[in-house]
Scaffold this motif. Structure first.
Motif, PDB file in Angstrom:
ATOM      1  N   LEU A  23      67.101  -0.910  30.234  1.00 54.50           N
ATOM      2  CA  LEU A  23      67.251  -2.359  30.378  1.00 54.50           C
ATOM      3  C   LEU A  23      66.918  -2.793  31.803  1.00 54.50           C
ATOM      4  O   LEU A  23      66.273  -3.832  32.013  1.00 54.50           O
ATOM      5  CB  LEU A  23      68.674  -2.779  30.007  1.00 54.50           C
ATOM      6  N   TRP A  24      67.361  -2.010  32.787  1.00 50.14           N
ATOM      7  CA  TRP A  24      67.004  -2.336  34.175  1.00 50.14           C
ATOM      8  C   TRP A  24      65.495  -2.250  34.376  1.00 50.14           C
ATOM      9  O   TRP A  24      64.902  -3.080  35.081  1.00 50.14           O
ATOM     10  CB  TRP A  24      67.706  -1.381  35.151  1.00 50.14           C
ATOM     11  N   ALA A  25      64.869  -1.271  33.754  1.00 51.19           N
ATOM     12  CA  ALA A  25      63.413  -1.171  33.849  1.00 51.19           C
ATOM     13  C   ALA A  25      62.746  -2.382  33.206  1.00 51.19           C
ATOM     14  O   ALA A  25      61.766  -2.925  33.735  1.00 51.19           O
ATOM     15  CB  ALA A  25      62.937   0.122  33.185  1.00 51.19           C
ATOM     16  N   GLU A  26      63.275  -2.825  32.084  1.00 49.07           N
ATOM     17  CA  GLU A  26      62.732  -4.010  31.417  1.00 49.07           C
ATOM     18  C   GLU A  26      62.908  -5.255  32.280  1.00 49.07           C
ATOM     19  O   GLU A  26      62.082  -6.172  32.242  1.00 49.07           O
ATOM     20  CB  GLU A  26      63.423  -4.198  30.061  1.00 49.07           C
ATOM     21  N   LEU A  27      63.962  -5.270  33.087  1.00 46.83           N
ATOM     22  CA  LEU A  27      64.195  -6.404  33.976  1.00 46.83           C
ATOM     23  C   LEU A  27      63.181  -6.444  35.115  1.00 46.83           C
ATOM     24  O   LEU A  27      63.002  -7.480  35.753  1.00 46.83           O
ATOM     25  CB  LEU A  27      65.623  -6.331  34.529  1.00 46.83           C
ATOM     26  N   GLY A  28      62.529  -5.320  35.389  1.00 45.58           N
ATOM     27  CA  GLY A  28      61.512  -5.286  36.429  1.00 45.58           C
ATOM     28  C   GLY A  28      61.809  -4.352  37.581  1.00 45.58           C
ATOM     29  O   GLY A  28      61.049  -4.297  38.554  1.00 45.58           O
ATOM     30  N   CYS A  29      62.909  -3.595  37.498  1.00 47.36           N
ATOM     31  CA  CYS A  29      63.247  -2.656  38.569  1.00 47.36           C
ATOM     32  C   CYS A  29      62.360  -1.417  38.481  1.00 47.36           C
ATOM     33  O   CYS A  29      61.985  -0.987  37.386  1.00 47.36           O
ATOM     34  CB  CYS A  29      64.716  -2.246  38.465  1.00 47.36           C
ATOM     35  N   THR A  30      62.056  -0.847  39.642  1.00 51.95           N
ATOM     36  CA  THR A  30      61.202   0.344  39.680  1.00 51.95           C
ATOM     37  C   THR A  30      61.825   1.506  40.455  1.00 51.95           C
ATOM     38  O   THR A  30      61.251   2.596  40.489  1.00 51.95           O
ATOM     39  CB  THR A  30      59.830   0.016  40.307  1.00 51.95           C
ATOM     40  N   THR A  31      62.971   1.281  41.085  1.00 53.14           N
ATOM     41  CA  THR A  31      63.702   2.353  41.760  1.00 53.14           C
ATOM     42  C   THR A  31      65.192   2.152  41.490  1.00 53.14           C
ATOM     43  O   THR A  31      65.611   1.109  40.952  1.00 53.14           O
ATOM     44  CB  THR A  31      63.478   2.356  43.288  1.00 53.14           C
ATOM     45  N   SER A  32      66.004   3.137  41.879  1.00 60.31           N
ATOM     46  CA  SER A  32      67.443   3.000  41.661  1.00 60.31           C
ATOM     47  C   SER A  32      68.226   3.599  42.815  1.00 60.31           C
ATOM     48  O   SER A  32      67.720   4.421  43.583  1.00 60.31           O
ATOM     49  CB  SER A  32      67.864   3.672  40.345  1.00 60.31           C
ATOM     50  N   GLN A  33      69.470   3.141  42.916  1.00 62.40           N
ATOM     51  CA  GLN A  33      70.424   3.703  43.871  1.00 62.40           C
ATOM     52  C   GLN A  33      71.553   4.341  43.080  1.00 62.40           C
ATOM     53  O   GLN A  33      72.146   3.719  42.199  1.00 62.40           O
ATOM     54  CB  GLN A  33      70.983   2.617  44.792  1.00 62.40           C
ATOM     55  N   PHE A  34      71.844   5.574  43.391  1.00 65.74           N
ATOM     56  CA  PHE A  34      72.833   6.373  42.680  1.00 65.74           C
ATOM     57  C   PHE A  34      74.236   6.020  43.157  1.00 65.74           C
ATOM     58  O   PHE A  34      74.526   6.029  44.348  1.00 65.74           O
ATOM     59  CB  PHE A  34      72.540   7.856  42.940  1.00 65.74           C
ATOM     60  N   TYR A  35      75.111   5.712  42.189  1.00 63.93           N
ATOM     61  CA  TYR A  35      76.520   5.429  42.486  1.00 63.93           C
ATOM     62  C   TYR A  35      77.344   6.193  41.459  1.00 63.93           C
ATOM     63  O   TYR A  35      77.085   6.102  40.255  1.00 63.93           O
ATOM     64  CB  TYR A  35      76.789   3.927  42.408  1.00 63.93           C
ATOM     65  N   GLN A 253      75.758  -7.199  27.919  1.00 66.33           N
ATOM     66  CA  GLN A 253      75.594  -8.321  28.846  1.00 66.33           C
ATOM     67  C   GLN A 253      74.189  -8.350  29.442  1.00 66.33           C
ATOM     68  O   GLN A 253      73.570  -9.401  29.557  1.00 66.33           O
ATOM     69  CB  GLN A 253      76.639  -8.232  29.958  1.00 66.33           C
ATOM     70  N   LEU A 254      73.663  -7.184  29.806  1.00 63.21           N
ATOM     71  CA  LEU A 254      72.326  -7.132  30.373  1.00 63.21           C
ATOM     72  C   LEU A 254      71.268  -7.450  29.317  1.00 63.21           C
ATOM     73  O   LEU A 254      70.287  -8.143  29.602  1.00 63.21           O
ATOM     74  CB  LEU A 254      72.073  -5.764  30.997  1.00 63.21           C
ATOM     75  N   ARG A 255      71.484  -6.982  28.101  1.00 59.94           N
ATOM     76  CA  ARG A 255      70.560  -7.294  27.015  1.00 59.94           C
ATOM     77  C   ARG A 255      70.506  -8.800  26.782  1.00 59.94           C
ATOM     78  O   ARG A 255      69.430  -9.375  26.565  1.00 59.94           O
ATOM     79  CB  ARG A 255      71.012  -6.579  25.740  1.00 59.94           C
ATOM     80  N   ALA A 256      71.651  -9.460  26.832  1.00 62.59           N
ATOM     81  CA  ALA A 256      71.690 -10.915  26.633  1.00 62.59           C
ATOM     82  C   ALA A 256      70.920 -11.634  27.733  1.00 62.59           C
ATOM     83  O   ALA A 256      70.228 -12.629  27.478  1.00 62.59           O
ATOM     84  CB  ALA A 256      73.142 -11.392  26.576  1.00 62.59           C
ATOM     85  N   ARG A 257      71.035 -11.145  28.962  1.00 69.79           N
ATOM     86  CA  ARG A 257      70.290 -11.748  30.068  1.00 69.79           C
ATOM     87  C   ARG A 257      68.780 -11.620  29.826  1.00 69.79           C
ATOM     88  O   ARG A 257      68.016 -12.558  30.025  1.00 69.79           O
ATOM     89  CB  ARG A 257      70.655 -11.054  31.376  1.00 69.79           C
ATOM     90  N   LEU A 258      68.367 -10.453  29.414  1.00 70.98           N
ATOM     91  CA  LEU A 258      66.951 -10.235  29.163  1.00 70.98           C
ATOM     92  C   LEU A 258      66.437 -11.132  28.046  1.00 70.98           C
ATOM     93  O   LEU A 258      65.358 -11.728  28.147  1.00 70.98           O
ATOM     94  CB  LEU A 258      66.712  -8.762  28.811  1.00 70.98           C
ATOM     95  N   ASP A 259      67.212 -11.239  26.984  1.00 76.54           N
ATOM     96  CA  ASP A 259      66.798 -12.064  25.847  1.00 76.54           C
ATOM     97  C   ASP A 259      66.704 -13.535  26.226  1.00 76.54           C
ATOM     98  O   ASP A 259      65.959 -14.296  25.588  1.00 76.54           O
ATOM     99  CB  ASP A 259      67.769 -11.880  24.678  1.00 76.54           C
ATOM    100  N   ALA A 260      67.456 -13.928  27.256  1.00 82.36           N
ATOM    101  CA  ALA A 260      67.423 -15.323  27.714  1.00 82.36           C
ATOM    102  C   ALA A 260      66.319 -15.573  28.740  1.00 82.36           C
ATOM    103  O   ALA A 260      66.223 -16.670  29.298  1.00 82.36           O
ATOM    104  CB  ALA A 260      68.781 -15.708  28.300  1.00 82.36           C
ATOM    105  N   GLY A 261      65.491 -14.565  29.001  1.00 76.11           N
ATOM    106  CA  GLY A 261      64.373 -14.741  29.927  1.00 76.11           C
ATOM    107  C   GLY A 261      64.735 -14.576  31.388  1.00 76.11           C
ATOM    108  O   GLY A 261      64.015 -15.089  32.265  1.00 76.11           O
ATOM    109  N   TYR A 262      65.803 -13.822  31.675  1.00 78.42           N
ATOM    110  CA  TYR A 262      66.270 -13.736  33.060  1.00 78.42           C
ATOM    111  C   TYR A 262      65.319 -12.955  33.955  1.00 78.42           C
ATOM    112  O   TYR A 262      65.342 -13.132  35.172  1.00 78.42           O
ATOM    113  CB  TYR A 262      67.667 -13.110  33.112  1.00 78.42           C
ATOM    114  N   ALA A 263      64.464 -12.107  33.399  1.00 83.55           N
ATOM    115  CA  ALA A 263      63.547 -11.337  34.241  1.00 83.55           C
ATOM    116  C   ALA A 263      62.659 -12.248  35.078  1.00 83.55           C
ATOM    117  O   ALA A 263      62.462 -12.020  36.276  1.00 83.55           O
ATOM    118  CB  ALA A 263      62.696 -10.410  33.378  1.00 83.55           C
ATOM    119  N   ASP A 264      62.136 -13.301  34.475  1.00 81.76           N
ATOM    120  CA  ASP A 264      61.305 -14.243  35.226  1.00 81.76           C
ATOM    121  C   ASP A 264      62.135 -15.015  36.243  1.00 81.76           C
ATOM    122  O   ASP A 264      61.697 -15.249  37.372  1.00 81.76           O
ATOM    123  CB  ASP A 264      60.604 -15.211  34.277  1.00 81.76           C
ATOM    124  N   THR A 265      63.331 -15.413  35.850  1.00 81.26           N
ATOM    125  CA  THR A 265      64.214 -16.130  36.773  1.00 81.26           C
ATOM    126  C   THR A 265      64.528 -15.271  37.991  1.00 81.26           C
ATOM    127  O   THR A 265      64.481 -15.739  39.137  1.00 81.26           O
ATOM    128  CB  THR A 265      65.529 -16.505  36.068  1.00 81.26           C
TER     129      THR A 265
END
Length: 278
Positions: A23-35, A253-265
């Motif tokens: 889902l993070w990749a679908e949002l447009g992220c290309t790297t990550s920070q480990f926690y 919650q993240l899926r709902a954001r994506l479905d609402a077009g949040y990646a462009d926002t």
């Protein structure tokens, strides 16, 4: 141009990484920070593989923090123990492939009391010593130490400009800043205040929103940060700075954001130059 990344949590039941990573990749992220949850530590090799397979290779990690981790403590025994706590963190960084470790410069203020000027001066001097010792630990390891600005309920490190000054005084290539937008929005009138002056020392940015009163880790646009200004600053940061979303949604919650077009926002708010170049 900076890279859009995200914090990936391991060891927390409400945030399963196997569901969140794509889902993070679908949002447009290309790297990550480990926690990680240190009470339920994950398999480090597996965490590294999962992130890489999702197209979000781990580039940094959040180091340990808590009431017993206080690099700015004037009590030398506690200060040295806090520095020593990062020796094994270097091993964790190597295991997951991280080149930077985010370090809190102080613990929370248990009484939420204002510090006297003498206490602040003592903490400043103590942190300078710790910065040099942390740099010594990291020297030659290929891993850097990134000092994070903190919200007002901490004993020190709430002023990003002061932290930038201390990193500059230390003059160690192993040191840089992790700038947290949510923390800055609590400690300053506006999160972006003074950012242009300290930007050259920033190696990582934690991105979240809030209303200026608590570290709510809201999605950008859900709080009161002025993103047109903050976003321009972030978009101007060079690669390999990670503009890293520090948000903790459930998969639903993240899926709902994506479905609402949040990646462009998100791109328009946080990385406007990247959006314009597409």
């Amino acid at each position: 141009m900076a890279t859009l990344g995200c914090v990936i949590s391991f060891g927390f039941e409400s945030m399963p990484p196997d569901r969140l990573l794509p889902l993070w990749a679908e949002l447009g992220c290309t790297t990550s920070q480990f926690y990680r949850n240190t009470d339920q530590p994950p398999d480090l090799a597996e965490a590294r593989r999962m992130a890489a397979d999702a197209g979000l290779p781990i580039r940094s990690m959040h180091g340990v923090f808590g009431p017993r981790i206080d690099p700015s403590s004037p009590r030398n025994a506690l200060r040295r123990a806090s520095v020593d706590a990062y020796r094994p963190e270097l091993d964790v960084a190597h295991a997951v492939g991280a080149v930077g470790i985010v370090v809190h410069p102080a613990a929370r203020n248990p009484g939420d009391d204002a510090l006297a000027a003498d206490d602040r001066a003592a903490r400043r001097d103590a942190l300078l010593t710790s910065l040099d010792e942390l740099a010594d630990l990291a020297q030659g390891s290929g891993v850097h130490i990134w000092i994070e600005n903190l919200p007002l309920d901490h004993l020190f490190g709430t002023d990003p400009a002061q932290l930038a000054e201390l990193v500059a005084i230390a003059q160690r290539p192993e040191l840089a800043l992790c700038f947290d937008t949510g923390h800055a929005h609590i400690s300053l009138d506006e999160a972006s205040d003074g950012f242009a002056d300290l930007a050259p020392q920033v190696a990582c940015v934690h991105v979240s929103d809030n209303d200026g009163d608590r570290d709510a880790h809201q999605f950008p646009s859900d709080g009161s940060i002025h993103w047109p200004t903050m976003g321009e600053h972030l978009a101007a940061l060079p690669d390999p700075v990670d503009v890293c979303l520090e948000l903790f949604p459930s998969p639903d919650q993240l899926r709902a954001r994506l479905d609402a077009g949040y990646a462009d926002t998100l791109r328009q708010l946080v990385m406007p130059a990247a959006t314009a170049d597409r």
